[in-house]
Design a protein around this motif. Structure first.
Motif, mmCIF file in Angstrom:
data_model
loop_
_atom_site.group_PDB
_atom_site.id
_atom_site.type_symbol
_atom_site.label_atom_id
_atom_site.label_comp_id
_atom_site.label_asym_id
_atom_site.label_seq_id
_atom_site.Cartn_x
_atom_site.Cartn_y
_atom_site.Cartn_z
ATOM 1 N N ALA A 100 32.363 63.701 59.977
ATOM 2 C CA ALA A 100 31.571 63.833 58.681
ATOM 3 C C ALA A 100 30.330 64.657 59.229
ATOM 4 O O ALA A 100 29.290 64.896 58.158
ATOM 5 C CB ALA A 100 31.573 62.575 58.232
ATOM 6 N N ASN A 101 30.030 65.076 60.365
ATOM 7 C CA ASN A 101 28.923 65.752 60.944
ATOM 8 C C ASN A 101 27.583 65.033 61.189
ATOM 9 O O ASN A 101 26.656 65.203 60.641
ATOM 10 C CB ASN A 101 28.719 66.958 60.067
ATOM 11 C CG ASN A 101 28.112 68.300 60.665
ATOM 12 O OD1 ASN A 101 27.943 68.105 61.987
ATOM 13 N ND2 ASN A 101 27.314 68.908 60.132
ATOM 14 N N HIS A 102 27.754 63.724 61.467
ATOM 15 C CA HIS A 102 26.349 63.010 61.591
ATOM 16 C C HIS A 102 26.500 62.604 63.166
ATOM 17 O O HIS A 102 27.068 62.051 63.694
ATOM 18 C CB HIS A 102 26.761 61.640 60.838
ATOM 19 C CG HIS A 102 26.449 61.584 59.422
ATOM 20 N ND1 HIS A 102 25.250 61.478 58.847
ATOM 21 C CD2 HIS A 102 27.631 61.891 58.524
ATOM 22 C CE1 HIS A 102 25.494 61.737 57.561
ATOM 23 N NE2 HIS A 102 26.720 61.669 57.226
ATOM 24 N N PRO A 103 25.258 63.220 63.536
ATOM 25 C CA PRO A 103 24.802 62.964 65.070
ATOM 26 C C PRO A 103 24.069 61.735 65.086
ATOM 27 O O PRO A 103 23.850 61.277 66.249
ATOM 28 C CB PRO A 103 24.123 64.157 65.367
ATOM 29 C CG PRO A 103 23.252 64.561 64.359
ATOM 30 C CD PRO A 103 24.553 64.516 63.169
ATOM 31 N N TRP A 104 23.381 61.511 63.930
ATOM 32 C CA TRP A 104 22.602 60.022 63.870
ATOM 33 C C TRP A 104 22.955 59.131 62.912
ATOM 34 O O TRP A 104 23.620 59.878 61.926
ATOM 35 C CB TRP A 104 20.986 60.334 63.706
ATOM 36 C CG TRP A 104 20.643 61.311 64.827
ATOM 37 C CD1 TRP A 104 20.634 62.644 64.593
ATOM 38 C CD2 TRP A 104 19.927 61.002 66.040
ATOM 39 N NE1 TRP A 104 19.991 63.479 65.682
ATOM 40 C CE2 TRP A 104 19.604 62.267 66.730
ATOM 41 C CE3 TRP A 104 19.664 59.914 66.729
ATOM 42 C CZ2 TRP A 104 19.161 62.492 67.885
ATOM 43 C CZ3 TRP A 104 18.758 59.798 67.839
ATOM 44 C CH2 TRP A 104 18.728 61.264 68.644
ATOM 45 N N GLY B 230 29.586 65.076 50.483
ATOM 46 C CA GLY B 230 29.156 64.066 49.249
ATOM 47 C C GLY B 230 29.730 62.725 49.115
ATOM 48 O O GLY B 230 29.147 61.800 48.413
ATOM 49 N N ASP B 231 31.111 62.596 49.598
ATOM 50 C CA ASP B 231 31.857 61.431 49.802
ATOM 51 C C ASP B 231 30.970 60.270 50.583
ATOM 52 O O ASP B 231 30.694 60.485 51.960
ATOM 53 C CB ASP B 231 33.448 61.569 50.304
ATOM 54 C CG ASP B 231 34.166 62.158 49.152
ATOM 55 O OD1 ASP B 231 33.562 62.582 48.086
ATOM 56 O OD2 ASP B 231 35.300 62.506 49.392
ATOM 57 N N ALA B 232 31.146 59.174 50.315
ATOM 58 C CA ALA B 232 30.687 57.912 51.005
ATOM 59 C C ALA B 232 31.939 57.714 52.016
ATOM 60 O O ALA B 232 32.705 56.907 51.526
ATOM 61 C CB ALA B 232 30.047 56.854 50.089
ATOM 62 N N ALA C 214 29.697 62.302 53.757
ATOM 63 C CA ALA C 214 29.906 63.249 54.405
ATOM 64 C C ALA C 214 29.047 64.498 54.170
ATOM 65 O O ALA C 214 28.730 64.624 53.238
ATOM 66 C CB ALA C 214 31.308 63.463 53.816
ATOM 67 N N ARG C 215 28.797 65.140 55.284
ATOM 68 C CA ARG C 215 28.073 66.337 55.037
ATOM 69 C C ARG C 215 28.661 67.844 54.987
ATOM 70 O O ARG C 215 28.267 68.666 54.969
ATOM 71 C CB ARG C 215 27.062 66.464 56.252
ATOM 72 C CG ARG C 215 26.108 65.108 56.390
ATOM 73 C CD ARG C 215 25.582 64.927 57.844
ATOM 74 N NE ARG C 215 24.448 66.069 57.977
ATOM 75 C CZ ARG C 215 23.544 66.449 58.856
ATOM 76 N NH1 ARG C 215 23.804 65.771 60.058
ATOM 77 N NH2 ARG C 215 22.832 67.463 58.988
ATOM 78 N N LEU C 216 30.008 67.688 55.031
ATOM 79 C CA LEU C 216 30.969 68.760 55.049
ATOM 80 C C LEU C 216 32.222 68.178 54.338
ATOM 81 O O LEU C 216 32.595 67.048 54.146
ATOM 82 C CB LEU C 216 31.201 69.329 56.341
ATOM 83 C CG LEU C 216 31.480 68.482 57.463
ATOM 84 C CD1 LEU C 216 32.930 67.942 57.433
ATOM 85 C CD2 LEU C 216 31.333 69.425 58.740
ATOM 86 N N THR C 217 33.248 69.232 53.931
ATOM 87 C CA THR C 217 34.423 68.902 53.404
ATOM 88 C C THR C 217 35.489 69.019 54.660
ATOM 89 O O THR C 217 35.430 69.903 55.575
ATOM 90 C CB THR C 217 34.954 69.889 52.370
ATOM 91 O OG1 THR C 217 34.054 69.763 51.254
ATOM 92 C CG2 THR C 217 36.292 69.641 51.810
#
Length: 401
Positions: free
Chosen positions: A160-164, A139-141, A39-42
């Motif tokens: 979790a803010n992942h475009p890729w 930071g969570d997987a 995760a790139r954010l909370t």
């Protein structure tokens, strides 16, 4: 002859997952993660309201209390002030709970009158508030490596803010049917010939297993024609052949491919259907040789090709899942080969699976396999069993087939 379990183990030990690649989130469905998705954010990033209503201090939320409404906090527009004694802020689902507030008064439990709101039902501190990080924290997987991505996973990765995403490349599997007698669907059928079903069925199975199928032209019963496939499979993750691996004068696959450098690991399995199965290595390309009979080819593909695709895709590998069932008819004693009886399933009212093998189990009867719900597993030397006896089955619907 070796056992099914030994053959599967030897095949899997020779395979490695395909390399990783980066793909857009929109194209990642059904791919297998090559690394954890972190995760790139909370989420949520702050305490937010789970309902429409009013933010207030729990101590002020007593029945019949009248509070001053000092502002509103629509989703995406947090209230900048602090909620004090006797005050409330209008909230909506997803609104950030303002500083000073520790409870939410539901809209249906309140009466609004201009800049005031009356409490009709007592509130409880913390209720209807989604706490910051309740779902996950930066930071969570949130998705482990080695997972085939579902639609739910795609949504989670987006949240979790992942475009890729980093995923394994789909395995590329070349499929080669052999035999002078074979014609593809719609082609003229030679005298004494048959229409090939194996290439199409195996290509569909490869796609169901997450791979990319490349169907090669039919190779005639000729050493040069079969050997020429060695030049067509460069860059393939596996070559799957059908036919030509038995003991007849026209079963040329082993010799033809060995002449082009294939090393043979094993040939022939103690199983029915599917005894003439081979595995070897043609340069960097693993070779899985399936029988020519269509039922034998598909049963072997279920037992060996699907696990191989899982290993190549980066998944944790296990044999096809087995369920418990009871027989709906008698079965005869088995010989030294493991048997895989095509059968139908009826689910009784108590959830019990009743499995009834077809009375004829010929390995050329593809229609029976298409109508089957399961394979009944019969170990070598298994005794005859009456109706009602317990057996293990592979449910074909559990494999997406």
């Amino acid at each position: 002859m070796i056992t099914v379990e030994e053959a599967r183990g030897r095949i899997l030990s020779a395979l490695r997952p395909t390399p990783a690649e980066v793909v857009a989130l929109a194209g990642a469905w059904n791919r297998v993660t090559a690394e954890p998705v972190v995760a790139r954010l909370t989420q949520p990033p702050a305490d937010v309201s789970a309902m429409d209503g009013y933010a207030l201090r729990a101590a002020d939320g007593t029945p019949h209390a009248s509070l001053s409404v000092i502002g509103a906090a629509p989703a995406g527009h947090p209230f900048a002030g602090i909620v004090g004694a006797g005050q409330a802020v209008r909230l909506f689902t997803g609104s950030v709970v303002p500083a000073g507030a520790d409870a939410v008064l539901l809209q249906e439990d309140a009466t609004r009158d201009g800049d005031s709101v009356r409490v009709n039902e007592a509130v409880t501190g913390g209720r209807h508030i989604r706490r910051a990080g309740q779902d996950f924290a930066a930071g969570d997987a949130v998705i482990p490596a080695g997972r085939r991505l579902t639609a739910r996973d795609i949504g989670l990765a987006a949240a979790a803010n992942h475009p890729w995403l980093v995923v394994h490349r789909p395995p590329r599997v070349a499929i080669l049917a052999t035999g002078d007698e074979i014609a593809l669907p719609g082609e003229p059928i030679p005298p004494g010939g048959i229409v090939s079903s194996n290439s199409h069925a195996l290509a569909a199975l490869v796609r169901a297993g997450g791979g990319e199928a490349i169907v090669l032209p039919v190779a005639r019963d000729d050493d040069a024609a079969i050997g020429a496939v060695a030049d067509q499979v460069l860059g393939m993750d596996m070559l799957v052949t059908t036919g030509g691996a038995s003991v007849g004068d026209h079963d040329l696959v082993i010799a033809a491919l060995q002449a082009r450098g294939m090393t043979l690991d094993f040939w022939q399995i103690a199983m029915r259907p599917g005894k003439p199965l081979l595995f070897g290595q043609l340069g960097a390309t693993p070779v899985l040789g399936l029988p020519g009979n269509p039922v034998s080819a598909l049963v072997c593909a279920i037992l060996f090709l699907l696990p191989a695709l899982a290993r190549l895709s980066g998944l944790a590998v296990a044999p096809p899942p087995v369920s418990a069932a009871v027989l709906g008819a008698t079965v005869k004693a088995n010989d030294q080969r493991a048997d895989h009886l095509r059968a139908t399933i009826v689910v009784e009212s108590d959830g019990q699976l009743v499995v009834t093998p077809f009375p004829v189990q010929d390995s050329a009867m593809l229609r029976r396999l298409a109508l089957a719900d399961a394979l009944v597993l019969r170990p070598p030397h298994a005794p005859a069993l009456p109706a009602g006896a317990r057996v293990e089955v592979i449910r074909l619907d559990s494999l997406g087939l």
